[in-house]
Scaffold this motif. Structure first.
Motif, short mmCIF file in Angstrom:
data_model
loop_
_atom_site.label_atom_id
_atom_site.label_comp_id
_atom_site.label_asym_id
_atom_site.label_seq_id
_atom_site.Cartn_x
_atom_site.Cartn_y
_atom_site.Cartn_z
N PHE A 120 -1.12 17.35 18.57
CA PHE A 120 -0.60 18.11 19.71
C PHE A 120 -1.75 18.36 20.68
O PHE A 120 -2.81 18.86 20.28
N GLY A 121 -1.58 17.99 21.94
CA GLY A 121 -2.63 18.22 22.93
C GLY A 121 -3.66 17.10 22.93
O GLY A 121 -3.51 16.07 22.26
N LYS A 122 -4.74 17.31 23.66
CA LYS A 122 -5.75 16.26 23.86
C LYS A 122 -6.98 16.41 22.98
O LYS A 122 -7.85 15.54 22.97
N ALA A 123 -7.09 17.48 22.24
CA ALA A 123 -8.25 17.68 21.37
C ALA A 123 -8.24 16.68 20.22
O ALA A 123 -7.19 16.11 19.87
N LYS A 124 -9.41 16.45 19.65
CA LYS A 124 -9.51 15.56 18.51
C LYS A 124 -8.97 16.27 17.27
O LYS A 124 -9.37 17.40 16.97
N TRP A 125 -8.10 15.60 16.54
CA TRP A 125 -7.52 16.15 15.32
C TRP A 125 -8.07 15.38 14.12
O TRP A 125 -8.80 14.40 14.29
N LEU A 126 -7.73 15.84 12.93
CA LEU A 126 -8.18 15.14 11.73
C LEU A 126 -7.73 13.69 11.77
O LEU A 126 -6.59 13.38 12.11
N GLU A 127 -8.64 12.82 11.40
CA GLU A 127 -8.36 11.38 11.41
C GLU A 127 -8.48 10.82 9.99
O GLU A 127 -9.07 11.45 9.13
N PRO A 128 -7.90 9.63 9.77
CA PRO A 128 -7.20 8.77 10.73
C PRO A 128 -5.78 9.27 11.03
O PRO A 128 -5.16 9.93 10.18
N TYR A 129 -5.28 8.94 12.21
CA TYR A 129 -3.94 9.33 12.62
C TYR A 129 -2.91 8.39 11.98
O TYR A 129 -3.15 7.18 11.85
N THR A 130 -1.77 8.94 11.61
CA THR A 130 -0.78 8.18 10.84
C THR A 130 -0.22 6.98 11.58
O THR A 130 -0.31 5.83 11.09
N GLU A 131 0.37 7.19 12.74
CA GLU A 131 1.05 6.07 13.41
C GLU A 131 0.08 4.96 13.82
O GLU A 131 0.36 3.77 13.55
N LYS A 179 0.83 -1.21 0.00
CA LYS A 179 0.00 0.00 0.00
C LYS A 179 0.86 1.25 0.00
O LYS A 179 2.01 1.23 0.47
N LEU A 180 0.27 2.34 -0.52
CA LEU A 180 0.89 3.65 -0.45
C LEU A 180 0.13 4.46 0.59
O LEU A 180 -1.08 4.62 0.50
N LEU A 181 0.85 4.93 1.61
CA LEU A 181 0.23 5.77 2.64
C LEU A 181 0.70 7.20 2.46
O LEU A 181 1.90 7.47 2.40
N MET A 182 -0.26 8.12 2.34
CA MET A 182 0.04 9.54 2.20
C MET A 182 -0.29 10.23 3.52
O MET A 182 -1.45 10.29 3.92
N SER A 183 0.74 10.73 4.19
CA SER A 183 0.56 11.35 5.50
C SER A 183 0.67 12.87 5.37
O SER A 183 1.68 13.40 4.90
#
Length: 367
Positions: free
Chosen positions: A256-267, A207-211
């Motif tokens: 960064f921080g505890k707020a929800k960020w754009l998903e899905p997260y890379t790691e 697969k190709l993952l674009m982060s």
């Protein structure tokens, strides 16, 4: 309010023809050295930007100065040290080289345009480079961010810095701003060429993952187009590469921080892929035009380790556009498009252009 002193000027004196039109190429920034002492003021400037952190100022000031700036500089310094080069920060090296090469490419197309680079945080600052361009006689300046996708947290912050400088200037140059080029054909083609070259040399992974760099999810709901522009870049790139939807993944990094960020997260996505049986993955960061901390340490070190530790067999990092000729031609086309209508004089002689290109290539070879 007092205004900044103007460069020495004699009324009736013609503008300095060779530098009347200019481009200021702006990137995020970097500390001067990878030490906690250097990271502290850099992070303070970065994390004090209301475009980056939208928490009430009084509350955030206490968190920033009471907790973050006491602990984060040492950790960040270690990360920077792991990717530092003899020439300095990779982000600064690539940004400087891209600006130098852009001037050469524009010159070869017949445009004598001054090109400087600046950092939103750290040095050289946007204000100092605008001052320098004015002193050199620039009366028309194109502000060109190194961010293909528009975000209020990055692109708009660059514009803020320009506006703050402008508020203190008596005689303003004409100003133009490039908002985005996330779907520019040349930019997409340069990304595709990067991937194809990697596949030709190393084979193709499962697969190709674009982060892409992450931002808080609430910015999407408040009207920031960044999420949509990242997905459009990914879709156009996949189309160029002939990939079906199940052959690539789009993720977001650098939470960064505890707020929800754009998903899905890379790691976490990479870990889940490895555990589900994906043995090999190609990873790239299309939103970064030059390799930097977020690509070299966060992706090629931390994310690689996470994927391999979860059972993955092969992790291939595809480097950023950096100084690829395809990218420099695209950047040149983007600049020319936004310079349209402004007078640009005959280019310098071929020998001067060759010297400029040679200096840039030497800079890249030494890193």
């Amino acid at each position: 309010m007092s205004f900044s002193p103007e460069p020495t000027f004699t009324h009736g004196q013609p503008a300095q023809a060779a530098s009347a039109t200019a481009v200021l190429y702006c990137n995020l920034g970097t500390p001067d050295v990878p030490t906690a002492a250097a990271l502290r003021p850099y992070l303070a400037q970065f994390l004090s930007d209301h475009r980056v952190i939208e928490i009430p100022k009084a509350i955030w000031w206490l968190i920033l100065h009471g907790i973050i700036l006491r602990t984060r500089p040492k950790k960040s310094a270690a990360k920077y040290a792991s990717i530092w080069t003899p020439e300095g920060s990779p982000l600064k090296v690539w940004t400087a080289k891209q600006a130098l090469l852009l001037r050469g490419y524009l010159g070869e197309r017949g445009h004598a345009v001054a090109v400087r680079y600046a950092m939103r945080y750290g040095q050289p600052s946007i204000a100092s480079q605008l001052d320098a361009l004015k002193a050199e006689g620039a009366t028309r300046i194109l502000i060109l961010p190194a961010y293909p996708q528009y975000s209020g947290t990055s692109t708009a912050s660059v514009f803020d810095a320009v506006y703050r400088w402008a508020a203190k200037v008596r005689r303003l140059p004409e100003l133009r701003f490039v908002n985005h080029y996330h779907d520019h054909p040349g930019y997409i083609a340069a990304l595709a060429a990067r991937v194809r070259a990697h596949w030709a040399a190393n084979g193709r992974a499962d697969k190709l993952l674009m982060s892409f760099h992450g931002v808080p999810e609430r910015t999407l709901h408040l009207g920031d187009p960044y999420h949509c522009e990242c997905h459009k870049t990914a879709r156009l790139l996949a189309e160029q590469l002939g990939l079906a939807k199940e052959q690539y993944v789009v993720t977001f990094q650098s939470r960064f921080g505890k707020a929800k960020w754009l998903e899905p997260y890379t790691e976490p996505t990479l870990v889940a892929m490895a555990r589900a049986g994906t043995h090999s993955v190609d990873v790239m960061c299309p939103g970064f035009t030059g390799d930097c901390l977020e690509t070299l340490e966060e992706i090629n070190m931390e994310a690689r380790h996470a994927f391999m530790s979860a059972g993955g067999k092969t992790f291939n990092y595809i480097e950023c556009l950096n100084d690829s000729p395809d990218w420099l031609r695209a950047l040149n086309d983007i600049a020319q498009q936004h310079l349209a209508g402004w007078p640009t004089l005959a280019a310098p002689d071929a020998q001067a252009l060759a010297a400029s290109r040679s200096a840039a290539l030497t800079l890249g070879a030494q890193q």
